[in-house]
Design a protein around this motif. Structure first.
Motif, short mmCIF file in Angstrom:
data_model
loop_
_atom_site.label_atom_id
_atom_site.label_comp_id
_atom_site.label_asym_id
_atom_site.label_seq_id
_atom_site.Cartn_x
_atom_site.Cartn_y
_atom_site.Cartn_z
N HIS A 80 -1.64 3.62 2.30
CA HIS A 80 -2.22 2.33 1.99
C HIS A 80 -1.52 1.30 2.90
N ASP A 81 -0.11 1.49 3.78
CA ASP A 81 0.41 0.80 4.56
C ASP A 81 -1.01 0.93 5.96
N ALA A 122 1.91 8.16 -0.88
CA ALA A 122 1.21 6.80 -0.70
C ALA A 122 0.99 5.56 -0.20
N TYR A 123 3.13 5.01 0.27
CA TYR A 123 3.10 4.36 -0.07
C TYR A 123 2.58 3.93 1.92
N LEU A 133 0.32 5.43 -5.66
CA LEU A 133 1.21 4.89 -5.11
C LEU A 133 2.04 5.21 -7.00
N GLY A 167 -0.55 -8.40 0.36
CA GLY A 167 0.34 -7.07 0.14
C GLY A 167 1.58 -7.43 0.90
N THR A 196 -5.52 4.98 -2.59
CA THR A 196 -4.20 5.44 -2.42
C THR A 196 -3.06 4.44 -3.45
N ALA A 197 -3.58 3.01 -4.03
CA ALA A 197 -3.45 2.03 -4.57
C ALA A 197 -2.90 2.62 -5.83
N GLN A 253 -8.02 2.28 -0.40
CA GLN A 253 -7.12 1.12 -0.62
C GLN A 253 -6.96 1.56 -1.76
N GLY A 273 -4.47 2.29 5.94
CA GLY A 273 -5.62 2.42 5.07
C GLY A 273 -5.65 0.68 5.35
N SER A 274 -4.30 -0.38 5.35
CA SER A 274 -4.80 -1.44 5.51
C SER A 274 -5.17 -1.89 6.33
#
Length: 134
Positions: free
Chosen positions: A46-47, A42-43, A36, A95, A32-33, A29, A49-50
């Motif tokens: 990150h999504d 990357a979004y 971004l 987030g 990937t942050a 996370q 991955g969350s």
């Protein structure tokens, strides 16, 4: 002649695996942050991955409960993992709401806490000393 045995904590491997998975998910996370800022893909990473990070936090709670319950030890690790799951819930809400001013620092704190939990789960337990006169 008395034989000294040491109890091997049940669920230790599962607990370690859950701690590793949680820490790796948080590291992903963080990676990937940072992405971004430079990538349009990357979004999505990150999504996804969350969701993995939240599932890993739930798995860690399950692992601490399974490691605690059979031995009847201290419930402190269960309370810590439950608190971490609450932090993960707050992180998801922040987030979704795009409150980066709180989302990013909380992510750093969560990574530090998860790393500490990982180190704690990997550290060798102090073995009981044999009784004097045995």
């Amino acid at each position: 002649m008395t034989r000294q045995t040491t109890a091997v904590p049940r669920g230790g491997t599962f607990l370690r695996t859950a701690a590793v998975l949680q820490t790796l998910a948080l590291f992903f996370q963080a990676s990937t942050a940072g992405m971004l800022l430079t990538s349009s893909h990357a979004y999505m990473l990150h999504d996804y991955g969350s969701k993995v990070m939240y599932a890993a936090a739930m798995l860690y709670v399950l692992a601490t409960v399974l490691a605690w319950h059979p031995g009847g030890g201290s419930p402190r690790p269960v309370l810590y993992s439950g608190g971490f799951l609450l932090l993960a819930s707050a992180q998801v809400v922040l987030g979704i709401a795009h409150v980066a001013s709180l989302h990013v620092p909380l992510g750093v704190v969560m990574f530090a806490l998860s790393t500490l939990a990982l180190v704690r789960s990997l550290s060798p337990r102090s073995l009981p000393r044999p009784a004097a006169g045995s």
